[in-house]
Scaffold this active site. Structure first.
Site, PDB file in Angstrom:
ATOM      1  N   CYS A 111      -4.855  -1.285   7.826  1.00 64.48           N
ATOM      2  CA  CYS A 111      -4.884  -0.760   6.446  1.00 64.48           C
ATOM      3  C   CYS A 111      -5.462  -1.809   5.489  1.00 64.48           C
ATOM      4  O   CYS A 111      -6.177  -1.472   4.554  1.00 64.48           O
ATOM      5  CB  CYS A 111      -3.483  -0.360   5.987  1.00 64.48           C
ATOM      6  SG  CYS A 111      -2.895   1.217   6.626  1.00 64.48           S
ATOM      7  N   CYS A 221       0.909   1.233   2.706  1.00 61.11           N
ATOM      8  CA  CYS A 221      -0.457   0.873   3.045  1.00 61.11           C
ATOM      9  C   CYS A 221      -0.958  -0.257   2.162  1.00 61.11           C
ATOM     10  O   CYS A 221      -2.030  -0.776   2.373  1.00 61.11           O
ATOM     11  CB  CYS A 221      -1.387   2.081   2.936  1.00 61.11           C
ATOM     12  SG  CYS A 221      -1.513   2.759   1.289  1.00 61.11           S
TER      13      CYS A 221
HETATM   14  S1  SF4 Z   1      -4.208   4.764   7.895  1.00 58.11           S
HETATM   15 FE1  SF4 Z   1      -4.327   2.543   7.959  1.00 58.11          FE
HETATM   16  S2  SF4 Z   1      -3.842   2.067  10.116  1.00 58.11           S
HETATM   17 FE2  SF4 Z   1      -4.408   4.206  10.086  1.00 58.11          FE
HETATM   18  S3  SF4 Z   1      -6.623   4.184  10.603  1.00 58.11           S
HETATM   19 FE3  SF4 Z   1      -6.377   4.258   8.333  1.00 58.11          FE
HETATM   20  S4  SF4 Z   1      -6.540   2.144   7.708  1.00 58.11           S
HETATM   21 FE4  SF4 Z   1      -6.081   2.116   9.914  1.00 58.11          FE
END
Ligand code: SF4
Length: 241
Positions: A111, A221
């Site tokens: 994230c 996040c």
């Molecule tokens: S929500 Fe966060 S962990 Fe999941 S793919 Fe998107 S950026 Fe990556």
């Protein structure tokens, strides 16, 4: 005037005030229903507020399709902020493409690379940013204010739909024929990256489909930091995200 008309009027007043007093201001759109309401208000009223979206590289095809929908419907291209290519490559090489399932730390790092760093780039040099967050989306958002001091980003953060209900959102969308993500009709009230979002069943919390494999306490996040506090996103409770 009806209660909804009052809310709508206040929302438009807020957007006009942001345009007048906090230029340059940007709107971070996740392309979800709430964000399409704000997109419609900004573009139909020709407000000088840039609209951007974080293209994480892991979004659903339906969500990506909304970018073209906005261009077709309003004749406006949403700005896209992508993660740093090297950072993504290093993460995938070292941990794997879907390593976010393996630990909370690896999920947060994904994230950080795909959302937090691009968001910081999108907000650089701006006086204020806008989100589509609502109080009713989450127990942790009951104190959500229309205007907040975002100390972490050094600017004002506005949540013009803070007092809107889900019914208000859909009433606006239907009444104004606003395009919306078809995933909303398939059990996705909250939409994030494809591998981290699933449809929910009737009766489940609207955020239950986000990072569903994690303990609710770790669901964050890192996008929403206000007054120095990270605003947690929990399953037991809901834009950008
Ligand atoms: S929500 Fe966060 S962990 Fe999941 S793919 Fe998107 S950026 Fe990556």
């Amino acid at each position: 005037m009806s209660e909804f008309a009052d809310k709508l009027s206040l929302t438009l007043q807020t957007l006009r005030r942001i345009e007048a007093e906090f230029s340059p201001a940007v709107f971070a759109s996740s392309l979800a229903a709430e964000d399409m309401v704000l997109t419609d208000l900004i573009l139909k009223n020709q407000l000088n507020i840039e609209i951007f979206s974080l293209q994480t590289g892991r979004l659903h095809a339906e969500t990506l399709g909304m970018i073209d929908q906005v261009k077709t419907h309003y004749g406006k291209q949403i700005s896209l902020f992508l993660p740093e290519e090297n950072a993504v490559n290093d993460y995938v090489t070292q941990y794997g493409l879907n390593a976010f399932y393996d630990s909370v730390d690896l999920r947060k790092e994904c994230c950080r690379i795909r959302k937090v760093e691009p968001l910081n780039r999108a907000l650089a040099g701006k006086a204020a940013w806008i989100t589509g967050q609502r109080k009713a989306q989450a127990a942790t958002r009951t104190e959500l204010a229309i205007q907040e001091d975002d100390v972490a980003h050094g600017m004002q953060k506005f949540n013009p739909l803070a007092d809107w209900s889900e019914d208000d959102v859909w009433h606006y969308i239907r009444s104004n024929e606003v395009p919306y993500n078809p995933l909303h009709d398939k059990g996705y009230p909250s939409i994030g990256c494809e591998p981290c979002t699933r449809a929910i069943q009737a009766g489940e919390d609207v955020r239950a489909g986000r990072w569903w494999w994690e303990n609710p306490e770790s669901k964050e996040c890192g996008l929403h930091v206000v007054d120095g506090k990270l605003i947690r996103i929990r399953a037991a409770s809901a834009a950008a995200e």
